[in-house]
Each structure stands twice: as C-alpha cells, then as structure tokens.
Design an enzyme around this catalytic site. Structure first.
Site, PDB file in Angstrom:
ATOM      1  N   CYS A  73       0.843  -1.198   0.000  1.00  0.00           N
ATOM      2  CA  CYS A  73       0.000   0.000   0.000  1.00  0.00           C
ATOM      3  C   CYS A  73       0.872   1.240   0.000  1.00  0.00           C
ATOM      4  O   CYS A  73       1.548   1.514   0.970  1.00  0.00           O
ATOM      5  CB  CYS A  73      -0.891   0.002   1.245  1.00  0.00           C
ATOM      6  SG  CYS A  73      -1.717   1.574   1.507  1.00  0.00           S
ATOM      7  N   ARG A 156      -2.960 -11.023  14.069  1.00  0.00           N
ATOM      8  CA  ARG A 156      -2.610 -10.385  12.802  1.00  0.00           C
ATOM      9  C   ARG A 156      -3.902 -10.031  12.085  1.00  0.00           C
ATOM     10  O   ARG A 156      -4.590 -10.895  11.546  1.00  0.00           O
ATOM     11  CB  ARG A 156      -1.770 -11.348  11.962  1.00  0.00           C
ATOM     12  CG  ARG A 156      -1.215 -10.744  10.680  1.00  0.00           C
ATOM     13  CD  ARG A 156      -0.406 -11.773   9.896  1.00  0.00           C
ATOM     14  NE  ARG A 156       0.373 -11.145   8.842  1.00  0.00           N
ATOM     15  CZ  ARG A 156       1.581 -10.624   9.007  1.00  0.00           C
ATOM     16  NH1 ARG A 156       2.165 -10.666  10.199  1.00  0.00           N
ATOM     17  NH2 ARG A 156       2.214 -10.062   7.994  1.00  0.00           N
ATOM     18  N   ARG A 158      -5.903  -8.264   9.097  1.00  0.00           N
ATOM     19  CA  ARG A 158      -5.674  -7.845   7.715  1.00  0.00           C
ATOM     20  C   ARG A 158      -7.015  -7.638   7.013  1.00  0.00           C
ATOM     21  O   ARG A 158      -7.975  -8.375   7.243  1.00  0.00           O
ATOM     22  CB  ARG A 158      -4.866  -8.912   6.952  1.00  0.00           C
ATOM     23  CG  ARG A 158      -3.405  -9.039   7.407  1.00  0.00           C
ATOM     24  CD  ARG A 158      -2.623  -7.790   7.048  1.00  0.00           C
ATOM     25  NE  ARG A 158      -1.216  -7.837   7.392  1.00  0.00           N
ATOM     26  CZ  ARG A 158      -0.671  -7.414   8.516  1.00  0.00           C
ATOM     27  NH1 ARG A 158      -1.466  -6.931   9.479  1.00  0.00           N
ATOM     28  NH2 ARG A 158       0.629  -7.441   8.708  1.00  0.00           N
TER      29      ARG A 158
END
Length: 307
Positions: A73, A156, A158
């Site tokens: 990104c 995590r 996402r």
C-alpha cells in the site's frame, strides 16, 4: 473438487498461493519484485516468479479464473484529484491490479492488505480502491480478519477484499472453535540453538519491565513504543521491518525460522533457503495461510459454476 486457475501477484514467499492450492487451485503465473523472496518461492514451488509487475504486459499473462494479490500500500497519487477518476490510482501498485483485471476480466479476485488501509487518508484511499473495483464490474466484499481466529497463535489483522463478476452469494469465513486453535506451546521447537538466545542484559532489562511478572510460560512478549513489555499467550503480528528483539519467547530468545513460519501457518515441509534476517522479513511480509485457505474455500462455494 473442481479445478480452477489463479495468478499470484506480489507473491512474496507464496502464502496466498498455498491457501488457494489447498482447495484445488493451480497457479498459472506469479510475479514478485524481491530477489530473496523469489529464491524462497522457487525452492518451494519450483518456479522463479516473473519480476516487476509494472513492466509486464497484461496481454502476456495466461488466462485465469482468480487474481490474487497482497499488494503493497502506497499513498495514492495527488494527480488524481486534479485529473479525475481515471487517474486516481496512477503511480500505485493497485493500478497494476486494476489494469490486469480490466484486460483479463477473471471471474473473481482476492486482495489482502494491512488493516490500516481502511483508515488511510480518512478512509479515502479505501473508498477509491472499492470504487475502482466496482467500476470494472465486480461485486465487492471486504472484511478485516484476524489470524488468531483461524488457528494460529498470532494476532494479525488484515483487510481482505474479494470480488466476483457474477452476483454470487458470498460470506466471509467464521472463526474456528477455540479448541482447534494452536497455542504457543504447539509451535515451539525443542532444543533450540543458543544463537537464538538474547544476552543477559537484554533478558534482565525485559524481565524488569514485564507488566506481569508471574505470567505463565510459554508466552511471547513484545516491546511497545513506550518501552513496556507485555506478555501474551500469542504473538503480536510479525513485521518485516521489526527490530531484532521485537518479539521474544519468555523474554529469553528470538523465535526460530521454523517457529516464525509456523506462526503464519506454513507447512512443516516449507523449505528455508535464506539467512535468518531474510526469512524474518519474508514472514513479516507474508500472510497467515489458514486465513487465506478459509477465504478461498468460501470463494469456491460462492462460484459453483467454475469450470
């Protein structure tokens, strides 16, 4: 199970590929810029990915059913604000995904990115991405998923973005039951080489700052920005650019290469062909394979018509 084909963009070491292969997919093209990641990819999949995606003509990519990409990104171009909708994504790697989708018109896609993508530039970046995907004719779904909910002991989060040309009924996977989730103890190696152990002064400094001195072992702790050490029964998210002692097991040692791969749900036979620092970066850049596998299975259920 019906076979389907996919392409693996920004492939890294192949975490997304593993997830989609596990539900019957066949990779027909891969692309990755980083030479060290390509080395690991080749050792495990028997192919060296094509290089810089910005230099690859979409017409030269074989036909495929699903486009996959964990795209990096970067901020979107300011030019777009002056030149309108068509140029909003210029100069970004998302633009490469957009042009390939436009040229190849696959049945579906799945993109993965950091959770913060949804908040970047007050949400404008994410809005632009969704708008551009919908403009290509896709029905788009997105959700933040946490690896902890899918069986690996790593927090995590996402953002997963999936899209279908047909208006299929798609739902994101639900978390697996707690009893089936791996714990820290399940991923730790035995008889770990002393090279992974930190110096006494680091260990003592960490233990002095440990928030809960009686926390049950095994635990994984990480040092936050303020310098306090917080123990957890899971790892914080592996990061590509993290400092050497970012996460420590029992405040005594760094995780081994195999333990980092296990935290991402990679199989035991996954080959390690690069030094510690490089596999650490590669794991930090990769994905939690069980999350991708669960999404892949639900995507296949949605596209019952795949040939």
């Amino acid at each position: 199970m019906k076979k389907f084909t996919f392409i693996d963009l920004f492939a890294g070491i192949g975490g997304i590929r593993l997830g989609f292969e596990s539900v019957g997919g066949r990779c027909v093209f891969s692309s990755e810029f980083d030479a060290d990641a390509c080395k690991t990819y080749q050792a495990n999949f028997g192919e060296y990915p094509s290089g810089d995606i910005t230099k690859i003509n979409a017409k030269n990519i074989p036909d495929f059913d699903i486009l996959l990409g964990g795209f990096p990104c970067q901020a979107f171009s300011i030019i777009g604000k002056k030149e309108g909708f068509n140029n909003e994504t210029c100069g970004t790697l998302f633009f490469e995904i957009e042009r390939i989708l436009k040229e190849k018109k696959p049945k579906a896609f799945m993109l993965e990115n950091v959770k913060n993508l949804t908040a970047h530039d007050n949400g404008n970046t994410f809005k632009i991405i969704i708008k551009h995907l919908e403009a290509l004719g896709y029905n788009v779904h997105s959700k933040v998923l946490n690896a902890l909910d899918f069986g690996v002991p790593q927090k995590r989060e996402r953002i997963i973005i999936v899209g279908f040309l047909d208006n299929v009924k798609f739902e994101f996977p639900t978390p697996i039951c707690v009893s089936k989730r791996k714990k820290i103890g399940d991923i730790l190696e035995k008889n770990v080489d002393k090279k992974y152990y930190v110096k006494d002064e680091i260990k003592n400094s960490r233990l002095q700052r440990l928030k809960n001195k009686n926390y049950p072992k095994p635990y994984i702790s990480h040092e936050n920005m303020a310098g306090s050490i917080t123990p957890h029964p899971y790892s914080s998210a592996l990061r590509a650019g993290a400092s050497a002692n970012y996460i420590l097991i029992n405040d005594e040692r760094r995780p081994t290469e195999r333990e980092m791969l296990r935290l991402q749900g990679f199989p035991e036979n996954f080959k390690i062909v690069v030094p510690y620092g490089k596999i650490k970066k590669q794991c930090g850049n990769s994905v939690a394979v069980p999350v991708i596998r669960a999404v892949a299975a639900n995507m296949l259920n949605a596209i019952k018509g795949l040939k």
